[in-house]
Design a protein around this motif. Structure first.
Motif, PDB file in Angstrom:
ATOM      1  N   LYS A  39       0.830  -1.211   0.000  1.00  0.00           N
ATOM      2  CA  LYS A  39       0.000   0.000   0.000  1.00  0.00           C
ATOM      3  C   LYS A  39       0.861   1.256   0.000  1.00  0.00           C
ATOM      4  N   SER A  40       1.967   1.229   0.712  1.00  0.00           N
ATOM      5  CA  SER A  40       2.857   2.390   0.740  1.00  0.00           C
ATOM      6  C   SER A  40       3.497   2.633  -0.617  1.00  0.00           C
ATOM      7  N   ILE A  41       3.889   1.580  -1.287  1.00  0.00           N
ATOM      8  CA  ILE A  41       4.453   1.714  -2.638  1.00  0.00           C
ATOM      9  C   ILE A  41       3.385   2.247  -3.590  1.00  0.00           C
ATOM     10  N   LEU A  42       2.170   1.749  -3.433  1.00  0.00           N
ATOM     11  CA  LEU A  42       1.070   2.237  -4.256  1.00  0.00           C
ATOM     12  C   LEU A  42       0.810   3.722  -4.003  1.00  0.00           C
ATOM     13  N   VAL A  43       0.895   4.149  -2.751  1.00  0.00           N
ATOM     14  CA  VAL A  43       0.724   5.566  -2.406  1.00  0.00           C
ATOM     15  C   VAL A  43       1.835   6.393  -3.036  1.00  0.00           C
ATOM     16  N   ILE A  44       3.065   5.896  -2.998  1.00  0.00           N
ATOM     17  CA  ILE A  44       4.187   6.621  -3.602  1.00  0.00           C
ATOM     18  C   ILE A  44       3.955   6.810  -5.100  1.00  0.00           C
ATOM     19  N   VAL A  45       3.523   5.761  -5.779  1.00  0.00           N
ATOM     20  CA  VAL A  45       3.317   5.836  -7.228  1.00  0.00           C
ATOM     21  C   VAL A  45       2.161   6.779  -7.568  1.00  0.00           C
ATOM     22  N   VAL A  46       1.038   6.622  -6.888  1.00  0.00           N
ATOM     23  CA  VAL A  46      -0.132   7.460  -7.191  1.00  0.00           C
ATOM     24  C   VAL A  46       0.154   8.925  -6.861  1.00  0.00           C
ATOM     25  N   PHE A  47       0.732   9.186  -5.693  1.00  0.00           N
ATOM     26  CA  PHE A  47       1.043  10.562  -5.323  1.00  0.00           C
ATOM     27  C   PHE A  47       2.041  11.166  -6.313  1.00  0.00           C
ATOM     28  N   GLY A  48       3.043  10.390  -6.716  1.00  0.00           N
ATOM     29  CA  GLY A  48       4.032  10.883  -7.673  1.00  0.00           C
ATOM     30  C   GLY A  48       3.413  11.235  -9.010  1.00  0.00           C
ATOM     31  N   ILE A  49       2.535  10.375  -9.501  1.00  0.00           N
ATOM     32  CA  ILE A  49       1.880  10.638 -10.786  1.00  0.00           C
ATOM     33  C   ILE A  49       1.003  11.890 -10.697  1.00  0.00           C
ATOM     34  N   LEU A  50       0.213  11.982  -9.635  1.00  0.00           N
ATOM     35  CA  LEU A  50      -0.650  13.155  -9.484  1.00  0.00           C
ATOM     36  C   LEU A  50       0.158  14.435  -9.321  1.00  0.00           C
ATOM     37  N   TYR A  51       1.199  14.390  -8.503  1.00  0.00           N
ATOM     38  CA  TYR A  51       2.031  15.580  -8.260  1.00  0.00           C
ATOM     39  C   TYR A  51       2.697  16.032  -9.553  1.00  0.00           C
ATOM     40  N   TYR A  52       3.308  15.101 -10.272  1.00  0.00           N
ATOM     41  CA  TYR A  52       4.010  15.451 -11.504  1.00  0.00           C
ATOM     42  C   TYR A  52       3.032  15.975 -12.553  1.00  0.00           C
ATOM     43  N   THR A  53       1.882  15.323 -12.673  1.00  0.00           N
ATOM     44  CA  THR A  53       0.901  15.739 -13.670  1.00  0.00           C
ATOM     45  C   THR A  53       0.375  17.142 -13.377  1.00  0.00           C
ATOM     46  N   LEU A  54      -0.020  17.361 -12.144  1.00  0.00           N
ATOM     47  CA  LEU A  54      -0.605  18.662 -11.813  1.00  0.00           C
ATOM     48  C   LEU A  54       0.405  19.792 -11.914  1.00  0.00           C
TER      49      LEU A  54
END
Length: 119
Positions: A39-54
């Motif tokens: 779950k932590s790895i999933l949070v890192i990936v999702v947060f990274g994608i959202l942060y970079y995209t926005l």
């Protein structure tokens, strides 16, 4: 700019993922360590994608203005509507998507506003 944004995204994503892991580990939940790591790895990936995209979207002051207006308004409206149906997570996701779409539509309309009658 792109290189700097990528470094900042990686650093903040890892910090966010570690905080997520630590908070969930010490919260007393009975989930296993392997599930928590996943779950932590999933949070890192999702947060990274959202942060970079926005933050790659808002690369100019004009875009910051447009998306800075549309995203919060769409999020607020969708969160309020989804609270009625007890589906806040869906409201946040839909609000974010609608806010980004509204920002792009605003840019498209502003770019093409010189169409039509020009006599």
């Amino acid at each position: 700019m792109n290189q700097q944004l990528m470094k900042r995204t990686l650093i903040l994503s890892i910090i966010f993922g570690v905080l997520f892991f630590v908070l969930n580990y010490f919260s007393g939940s009975n989930s296993s360590i392997s599930q928590l790591i996943f779950k932590s790895i999933l949070v890192i990936v999702v947060f990274g994608i959202l942060y970079y995209t926005l933050f790659s979207i808002v690369n100019s002051p004009e875009r910051k203005y447009k998306f800075g207006i549309t995203i919060p308004i769409a999020l607020l409206i969708c969160i309020l509507l989804s609270a009625v149906f007890s589906a806040l997570k869906i409201g946040i996701i839909v609000g974010l998507i609608l806010g980004i779409l509204a920002g792009y539509i605003w840019e498209w309309v502003a770019k093409n506003k010189h169409g039509g009658d020009q006599s």
